[in-house]
Design a protein around this motif. Structure first.
Motif, PDB file in Angstrom:
ATOM      1  N   VAL A 150      18.842  37.414  57.344  1.00  0.00           N
ATOM      2  CA  VAL A 150      19.288  36.833  56.622  1.00  0.00           C
ATOM      3  C   VAL A 150      18.710  37.660  55.042  1.00  0.00           C
ATOM      4  N   GLU A 151      19.624  38.749  54.098  1.00  0.00           N
ATOM      5  CA  GLU A 151      18.730  39.022  52.733  1.00  0.00           C
ATOM      6  C   GLU A 151      18.668  37.985  51.740  1.00  0.00           C
ATOM      7  N   THR A 152      17.555  37.370  51.685  1.00  0.00           N
ATOM      8  CA  THR A 152      17.635  36.110  50.370  1.00  0.00           C
ATOM      9  C   THR A 152      18.449  36.137  49.508  1.00  0.00           C
ATOM     10  N   LEU A 153      18.202  35.447  48.733  1.00  0.00           N
ATOM     11  CA  LEU A 153      19.186  35.699  47.521  1.00  0.00           C
ATOM     12  C   LEU A 153      18.257  35.877  45.972  1.00  0.00           C
ATOM     13  N   GLU A 154      16.683  35.641  46.381  1.00  0.00           N
ATOM     14  CA  GLU A 154      15.982  36.581  45.661  1.00  0.00           C
ATOM     15  C   GLU A 154      15.036  37.987  46.186  1.00  0.00           C
ATOM     16  N   SER A 155      15.588  38.546  46.647  1.00  0.00           N
ATOM     17  CA  SER A 155      15.190  40.062  47.422  1.00  0.00           C
ATOM     18  C   SER A 155      16.090  40.503  47.069  1.00  0.00           C
ATOM     19  N   SER A 156      18.040  39.527  47.405  1.00  0.00           N
ATOM     20  CA  SER A 156      18.481  41.048  46.873  1.00  0.00           C
ATOM     21  C   SER A 156      19.306  40.995  45.034  1.00  0.00           C
ATOM     22  N   VAL A 157      18.481  40.526  44.315  1.00  0.00           N
ATOM     23  CA  VAL A 157      19.550  40.244  42.670  1.00  0.00           C
ATOM     24  C   VAL A 157      17.959  39.955  42.448  1.00  0.00           C
ATOM     25  N   ASP A 158      18.157  41.370  41.411  1.00  0.00           N
ATOM     26  CA  ASP A 158      16.789  41.389  40.204  1.00  0.00           C
ATOM     27  C   ASP A 158      16.785  40.566  38.916  1.00  0.00           C
ATOM     28  N   TYR A 159      15.962  39.112  39.711  1.00  0.00           N
ATOM     29  CA  TYR A 159      16.393  37.585  38.315  1.00  0.00           C
ATOM     30  C   TYR A 159      15.412  38.075  37.036  1.00  0.00           C
ATOM     31  N   GLY A 160      14.539  39.156  37.145  1.00  0.00           N
ATOM     32  CA  GLY A 160      14.121  40.062  35.637  1.00  0.00           C
ATOM     33  C   GLY A 160      15.559  39.970  34.993  1.00  0.00           C
ATOM     34  N   THR A 161      16.025  40.718  35.174  1.00  0.00           N
ATOM     35  CA  THR A 161      16.851  41.479  34.510  1.00  0.00           C
ATOM     36  C   THR A 161      18.201  41.076  34.290  1.00  0.00           C
ATOM     37  N   TYR A 162      18.480  40.523  35.756  1.00  0.00           N
ATOM     38  CA  TYR A 162      19.868  38.922  35.438  1.00  0.00           C
ATOM     39  C   TYR A 162      19.089  38.382  33.981  1.00  0.00           C
ATOM     40  N   TYR A 163      18.194  37.835  34.083  1.00  0.00           N
ATOM     41  CA  TYR A 163      17.744  37.069  32.893  1.00  0.00           C
ATOM     42  C   TYR A 163      18.147  37.430  32.281  1.00  0.00           C
ATOM     43  N   TYR A 164      17.611  38.478  31.778  1.00  0.00           N
ATOM     44  CA  TYR A 164      17.324  39.608  30.270  1.00  0.00           C
ATOM     45  C   TYR A 164      18.992  39.298  29.541  1.00  0.00           C
ATOM     46  N   GLU A 165      19.498  40.228  30.897  1.00  0.00           N
ATOM     47  CA  GLU A 165      20.985  40.679  30.686  1.00  0.00           C
ATOM     48  C   GLU A 165      22.096  38.875  29.589  1.00  0.00           C
ATOM     49  N   LYS A 166      21.444  38.357  30.165  1.00  0.00           N
ATOM     50  CA  LYS A 166      21.988  37.064  30.251  1.00  0.00           C
ATOM     51  C   LYS A 166      21.852  36.310  28.520  1.00  0.00           C
ATOM     52  N   PHE A 167      20.225  36.455  28.372  1.00  0.00           N
ATOM     53  CA  PHE A 167      20.162  35.992  27.363  1.00  0.00           C
ATOM     54  C   PHE A 167      20.599  36.711  26.087  1.00  0.00           C
ATOM     55  N   CYS A 168      20.388  38.208  26.944  1.00  0.00           N
ATOM     56  CA  CYS A 168      20.564  39.147  25.549  1.00  0.00           C
ATOM     57  C   CYS A 168      22.444  38.609  25.457  1.00  0.00           C
ATOM     58  N   ARG A 169      23.113  38.497  26.281  1.00  0.00           N
ATOM     59  CA  ARG A 169      24.860  37.924  26.189  1.00  0.00           C
ATOM     60  C   ARG A 169      25.032  36.708  25.070  1.00  0.00           C
ATOM     61  N   TYR A 170      23.703  35.449  25.446  1.00  0.00           N
ATOM     62  CA  TYR A 170      23.834  34.955  24.669  1.00  0.00           C
ATOM     63  C   TYR A 170      23.467  35.075  23.775  1.00  0.00           C
ATOM     64  N   LEU A 171      22.657  35.484  22.826  1.00  0.00           N
ATOM     65  CA  LEU A 171      22.163  35.925  21.552  1.00  0.00           C
ATOM     66  C   LEU A 171      22.915  36.333  20.577  1.00  0.00           C
ATOM     67  N   LEU A 172      23.510  37.675  21.543  1.00  0.00           N
ATOM     68  CA  LEU A 172      24.980  38.336  20.853  1.00  0.00           C
ATOM     69  C   LEU A 172      26.586  37.549  20.548  1.00  0.00           C
TER      70      LEU A 172
END
Length: 277
Positions: free
Chosen positions: A125-147
């Motif tokens: 099974v493709e692991t959660l870590e390999s299926s998601v780019d967590y760097g991009t995911y975190y940046y996007e989430k934190f950017c939305r939080y700042l806006l």
């Protein structure tokens, strides 16, 4: 028929008990004025919240045992944390204005399982870590939080011909600087954006004074528009690797219009760069 349904339910709960028992998760409380610290038995490898109202930060570069939770008013959500040994921890997270506990020490017994359970016939099974780019995911989430926060660092703006460029906030998080930027079009013509560039400007000392610019490449950009329509205001975020500058340097933002002449520059002093929020 009724007896048959009762017997079927008993058989299901006997042979597949996990389908008949609801998992009860503990609730962690946080707000937007204090950091709530969570200490885990092993260093954190991943931490994810289910809603933009909650931010869970931890050191992604160096293994550490604790993370910080913050929340904004809104509906409750969940937090999933995975330690380096694969132990999984899951909690309900909720906003609370007054907090009675700012530190949680998580025992090993609180783990709900391991991300790689041992089974006889394992299926790749493709692991959660390999299926998601967590760097991009975190940046996007934190950017939305700042806006959403609407926090300001000071008056940093410049304008030309009813086009206003401003930096609302500069925030340091982990190893990055987040620049919250706003473009306001008060004119009767749409503004087509060609580029917005960051550079460090250095004043060369000596008899022949000159200026030298070194362009800075962002590692992530959130919601950069291609067009700002008449009487429209847009806000977006540039993410750059953390840096500091001496007092003989400053940051220059160059805003350039596509097929137009409404170009402007915004200067940011070393004080704002070296003292972010």
């Amino acid at each position: 028929m009724k007896n048959y349904m009762i017997i079927s339910a008993i058989l299901i709960c006997t042979f597949v008990p996990q389908l008949c028992s609801a998992q009860v998760l503990d609730t962690l409380y946080a707000n937007d004025t204090k950091n709530v610290a969570l200490f885990f038995p092993e260093p954190i490898r991943q931490g994810i919240t289910g809603s933009e109202n909650f931010i869970f930060t931890y050191n992604r570069e160096k293994e550490q045992y604790f993370g910080l939770l913050q929340a904004k008013p809104g509906k409750e959500s969940n937090l999933l944390v995975i330690n380096i040994n694969g132990s999984v921890f899951s909690y309900i997270v909720s906003y609370k204005e007054k907090l009675s506990n700012l530190n949680y020490f998580i025992p090993v017994s609180s783990s709900i399982g391991n991300e790689k359970p041992k089974v006889k016939d394992s299926i790749p099974v493709e692991t959660l870590e390999s299926s998601v780019d967590y760097g991009t995911y975190y940046y996007e989430k934190f950017c939305r939080y700042l806006l959403d926060r609407k926090q300001r660092i000071g008056r940093i703006k410049n304008q030309t011909e009813s086009i206003v460029l401003s930096v609302e906030n500069i925030v340091f998080d982990k190893e990055e600087l987040y620049f919250v930027i706003q473009i306001e079009n008060n004119s009767t013509l749409d503004y087509d954006l060609n580029f917005l560039k960051f550079s460090i400007e250095t004043r060369q000392k000596g008899k022949r004074k000159s200026l030298q610019r070194l362009y800075q490449e962002p590692i992530f950009i959130h919601k950069l528009p291609t067009k700002v329509r008449e009487n429209e205001t847009v806000r977006f975020v540039y993410v750059l690797p953390k840096f500091s500058i001496s007092n003989d340097r400053r940051i220059i933002l160059e805003l350039n219009e596509n097929d137009g002449e409404r170009n402007l520059e915004l200067k940011i002093s070393h004080k704002h760069i070296n003292n972010p929020n």
